[in-house]
Motif scaffolding. Structure first.
Motif, PDB file in Angstrom:
ATOM      1  N   ASP A  89       0.802  -1.224   0.000  1.00 16.79           N
ATOM      2  CA  ASP A  89       0.000   0.000   0.000  1.00 16.79           C
ATOM      3  C   ASP A  89       0.835   1.274   0.000  1.00 16.79           C
ATOM      4  OD1 ASP A  89      -1.089   0.033   3.541  1.00 16.79           O
ATOM      5  OD2 ASP A  89       0.895  -0.116   2.622  1.00 16.79           O
ATOM      6  N   ASP A  90       2.158   1.123  -0.077  1.00 14.85           N
ATOM      7  CA  ASP A  90       3.025   2.283  -0.300  1.00 14.85           C
ATOM      8  C   ASP A  90       3.205   2.564  -1.792  1.00 14.85           C
ATOM      9  OD1 ASP A  90       5.066   1.122   2.418  1.00 14.85           O
ATOM     10  OD2 ASP A  90       3.637   2.802   2.447  1.00 14.85           O
ATOM     11  N   THR A  91       2.673   1.688  -2.636  1.00 15.76           N
ATOM     12  CA  THR A  91       2.760   1.891  -4.079  1.00 15.76           C
ATOM     13  C   THR A  91       2.046   3.185  -4.462  1.00 15.76           C
ATOM     14  OG1 THR A  91       2.919  -0.466  -4.584  1.00 15.76           O
ATOM     15  CG2 THR A  91       2.075   0.969  -6.327  1.00 15.76           C
ATOM     16  N   ALA A  92       2.789   4.081  -5.100  1.00 21.81           N
ATOM     17  CA  ALA A  92       2.239   5.402  -5.422  1.00 21.81           C
ATOM     18  C   ALA A  92       3.254   6.203  -6.218  1.00 21.81           C
ATOM     19  CB  ALA A  92       1.887   6.156  -4.138  1.00 21.81           C
ATOM     20  N   VAL A  93       2.776   7.288  -6.811  1.00 20.19           N
ATOM     21  CA  VAL A  93       3.666   8.331  -7.315  1.00 20.19           C
ATOM     22  C   VAL A  93       3.962   9.265  -6.149  1.00 20.19           C
ATOM     23  CG1 VAL A  93       3.894  10.293  -8.873  1.00 20.19           C
ATOM     24  CG2 VAL A  93       2.815   8.180  -9.678  1.00 20.19           C
ATOM     25  N   TYR A  94       5.229   9.512  -5.918  1.00 21.11           N
ATOM     26  CA  TYR A  94       5.648  10.377  -4.820  1.00 21.11           C
ATOM     27  C   TYR A  94       6.087  11.720  -5.387  1.00 21.11           C
ATOM     28  CZ  TYR A  94       5.372   6.522  -1.530  1.00 21.11           C
ATOM     29  OH  TYR A  94       4.901   5.503  -0.724  1.00 21.11           O
ATOM     30  N   HIS A  95       5.387  12.780  -4.955  1.00 17.57           N
ATOM     31  CA  HIS A  95       5.707  14.141  -5.380  1.00 17.57           C
ATOM     32  C   HIS A  95       6.416  14.860  -4.246  1.00 17.57           C
ATOM     33  CE1 HIS A  95       2.839  14.097  -8.806  1.00 17.57           C
ATOM     34  NE2 HIS A  95       2.028  13.440  -7.998  1.00 17.57           N
ATOM     35  N   CYS A  96       7.444  15.641  -4.590  1.00 14.15           N
ATOM     36  CA  CYS A  96       7.950  16.601  -3.615  1.00 14.15           C
ATOM     37  C   CYS A  96       7.290  17.944  -3.902  1.00 14.15           C
ATOM     38  CB  CYS A  96       9.464  16.722  -3.637  1.00 14.15           C
ATOM     39  SG  CYS A  96      10.174  17.388  -5.156  1.00 14.15           S
ATOM     40  N   ALA A  97       7.151  18.752  -2.886  1.00 14.90           N
ATOM     41  CA  ALA A  97       6.466  20.030  -3.043  1.00 14.90           C
ATOM     42  C   ALA A  97       7.053  21.060  -2.088  1.00 14.90           C
ATOM     43  CB  ALA A  97       4.970  19.869  -2.785  1.00 14.90           C
ATOM     44  N   LYS A  98       7.064  22.287  -2.542  1.00 13.27           N
ATOM     45  CA  LYS A  98       7.599  23.403  -1.759  1.00 13.27           C
ATOM     46  C   LYS A  98       6.459  24.058  -0.981  1.00 13.27           C
ATOM     47  CE  LYS A  98       9.348  28.102  -2.700  1.00 13.27           C
ATOM     48  NZ  LYS A  98       8.039  28.769  -2.623  1.00 13.27           N
ATOM     49  N   LYS A  99       6.737  24.379   0.271  1.00 12.10           N
ATOM     50  CA  LYS A  99       5.749  25.019   1.128  1.00 12.10           C
ATOM     51  C   LYS A  99       6.050  26.512   1.188  1.00 12.10           C
ATOM     52  CE  LYS A  99       3.357  23.459   5.265  1.00 12.10           C
ATOM     53  NZ  LYS A  99       3.128  24.776   5.845  1.00 12.10           N
ATOM     54  N   THR A 100       5.016  27.339   1.078  1.00 10.84           N
ATOM     55  CA  THR A 100       5.259  28.775   1.023  1.00 10.84           C
ATOM     56  C   THR A 100       5.596  29.371   2.379  1.00 10.84           C
ATOM     57  OG1 THR A 100       2.924  29.265   1.288  1.00 10.84           O
ATOM     58  CG2 THR A 100       3.727  29.064  -0.950  1.00 10.84           C
ATOM     59  N   GLY A 101       5.193  28.708   3.456  1.00  9.91           N
ATOM     60  CA  GLY A 101       5.445  29.255   4.781  1.00  9.91           C
ATOM     61  C   GLY A 101       4.979  28.278   5.821  1.00  9.91           C
ATOM     62  N   GLY A 102       4.890  28.744   7.087  1.00 12.46           N
ATOM     63  CA  GLY A 102       4.517  27.851   8.173  1.00 12.46           C
ATOM     64  C   GLY A 102       3.123  27.281   8.027  1.00 12.46           C
ATOM     65  N   GLN A 103       2.158  28.165   8.006  1.00 12.64           N
ATOM     66  CA  GLN A 103       0.765  27.759   7.847  1.00 12.64           C
ATOM     67  C   GLN A 103       0.372  28.166   6.439  1.00 12.64           C
ATOM     68  OE1 GLN A 103      -2.091  29.755  10.432  1.00 12.64           O
ATOM     69  NE2 GLN A 103      -2.897  27.763  11.043  1.00 12.64           N
ATOM     70  N   ALA A 104       0.716  27.314   5.505  1.00  8.96           N
ATOM     71  CA  ALA A 104       0.649  27.718   4.107  1.00  8.96           C
ATOM     72  C   ALA A 104       0.473  26.505   3.212  1.00  8.96           C
ATOM     73  CB  ALA A 104       1.947  28.444   3.728  1.00  8.96           C
ATOM     74  N   PRO A 105       0.010  26.726   1.974  1.00 11.67           N
ATOM     75  CA  PRO A 105      -0.164  25.619   1.038  1.00 11.67           C
ATOM     76  C   PRO A 105       1.149  25.249   0.364  1.00 11.67           C
ATOM     77  CG  PRO A 105      -0.801  27.662  -0.012  1.00 11.67           C
ATOM     78  CD  PRO A 105      -0.435  28.013   1.400  1.00 11.67           C
ATOM     79  N   LEU A 106       1.038  24.320  -0.590  1.00 14.70           N
ATOM     80  CA  LEU A 106       2.184  23.860  -1.367  1.00 14.70           C
ATOM     81  C   LEU A 106       2.128  24.547  -2.714  1.00 14.70           C
ATOM     82  CD1 LEU A 106       1.704  20.121  -0.381  1.00 14.70           C
ATOM     83  CD2 LEU A 106       3.456  21.680   0.488  1.00 14.70           C
ATOM     84  N   ASP A 107       3.073  25.449  -2.973  1.00  9.60           N
ATOM     85  CA  ASP A 107       2.920  26.296  -4.146  1.00  9.60           C
ATOM     86  C   ASP A 107       3.597  25.750  -5.400  1.00  9.60           C
ATOM     87  OD1 ASP A 107       5.360  28.967  -3.428  1.00  9.60           O
ATOM     88  OD2 ASP A 107       5.461  26.795  -3.123  1.00  9.60           O
ATOM     89  N   TYR A 108       4.566  24.854  -5.258  1.00  2.00           N
ATOM     90  CA  TYR A 108       5.173  24.228  -6.428  1.00  2.00           C
ATOM     91  C   TYR A 108       5.367  22.737  -6.145  1.00  2.00           C
ATOM     92  CZ  TYR A 108       6.067  28.824  -8.358  1.00  2.00           C
ATOM     93  OH  TYR A 108       5.906  30.096  -8.857  1.00  2.00           O
ATOM     94  N   TRP A 109       5.101  21.952  -7.187  1.00  2.00           N
ATOM     95  CA  TRP A 109       5.168  20.497  -7.065  1.00  2.00           C
ATOM     96  C   TRP A 109       6.047  19.936  -8.183  1.00  2.00           C
ATOM     97  CZ3 TRP A 109       1.131  17.431  -4.309  1.00  2.00           C
ATOM     98  CH2 TRP A 109       0.264  18.228  -3.554  1.00  2.00           C
ATOM     99  N   GLY A 110       6.695  18.800  -7.899  1.00  2.00           N
ATOM    100  CA  GLY A 110       7.374  18.064  -8.943  1.00  2.00           C
ATOM    101  C   GLY A 110       6.427  17.083  -9.611  1.00  2.00           C
ATOM    102  N   GLN A 111       6.885  16.537 -10.744  1.00  4.17           N
ATOM    103  CA  GLN A 111       6.066  15.598 -11.513  1.00  4.17           C
ATOM    104  C   GLN A 111       5.883  14.268 -10.803  1.00  4.17           C
ATOM    105  OE1 GLN A 111       4.354  16.864 -14.062  1.00  4.17           O
ATOM    106  NE2 GLN A 111       5.519  16.324 -15.896  1.00  4.17           N
TER     107      GLN A 111
END
Lengths: 119, 108
Positions: A89-111
């Motif tokens: 159940d760990d089978t998946a596409v794993y994306h890394c993503a940049k966080k804009t700040g502490g309490q913030a969304p993910l503004d850029y993602w890898g493929q």
């Protein structure tokens, strides 16, 4: 231009280990928290882990706690995810993503990079 | 853990139509809320953050509203490139920044 490029995915047997990498460019890497988010085939997004900009604080989803370790090398602008005791159940596409700040969304993602756990 | 529930699961629409997607949080997340768009084989893209602020480069036809527990994403006139899956996320409590299960917008 912000770029995030994951690598290291592949086929691994249950119980095996894998290390994912995410090479970052286009921003001051050490200033931002980074996260891993995964997506099982045909499923939605699941947050996996996050690490602070300095690397001193890490957090994990309950589903991976004790098995996965997030780390970063700010001198190399690279994020890592060390995965042990892998399960189907760990089978998946794993994306890394940049966080804009502490309490913030993910503004850029890898493929993403595909991890398949199967015998 | 905060649970995010999106509705509907699938939306069949024609180009040019106005589209409204909903997301509900199991407890208040104030305005610490985002929408993402994901096309097949691509990375998710941040559309809206702070419940109503468009991210850099996002066209004005996308708008977000709501606060607390009820949120809406509106696409004023659907373009062909907008057919995708849309996810909501709360980041009021990080970690985990929980995601909704997604709404697929497909061609009617």
């Amino acid at each position: 231009e912000v770029q995030l490029l994951e690598s290291g995915g592949g086929l691994v047997q249950p119980g095996g280990s894998l290390r994912l990498s995410c090479a970052a460019s286009g921003f001051t890497f050490s200033n931002y928290a980074m996260s891993w988010v995964r997506q099982a085939p045909g499923k939605g997004l699941e947050w996996v882990s996050v690490i602070s900009g300095g690397g001193d604080r890490t957090y994990y989803a309950d589903s991976v706690k004790g098995r996965f370790t997030i780390s970063r090398d700010n001198s190399k602008n690279t994020l890592y995810l060390h995965m042990n005791s892998l399960r189907a159940d760990d089978t998946a596409v794993y994306h890394c993503a940049k966080k804009t700040g502490g309490q913030a969304p993910l503004d850029y993602w890898g493929q993403g990079t595909l991890v398949t756990v199967s015998s | 853990e905060i649970v995010m529930t999106q509705s509907p699961a699938t939306l069949s629409v024609s180009p040019g139509e106005r589209v409204t997607l909903s997301c509900r949080a199991s407890q208040s997340v104030y305005s610490n809320f985002a929408w993402y768009q994901q096309k097949p084989g691509q990375a998710p893209r941040l559309l809206i953050y702070g419940a109503s602020t468009r991210a850099t480069g996002i066209p004005a036809r996308f708008s977000g509203s709501g606060s607390g527990t009820e949120f809406t994403l509106t696409i004023s006139s659907l373009q062909s490139e907008d057919f995708a899956i849309y996810y909501c996320q709360q980041y009021n409590i990080w970690p985990p920044g929980t995601f909704g299960q997604g709404t697929k917008v497909e061609i009617k």
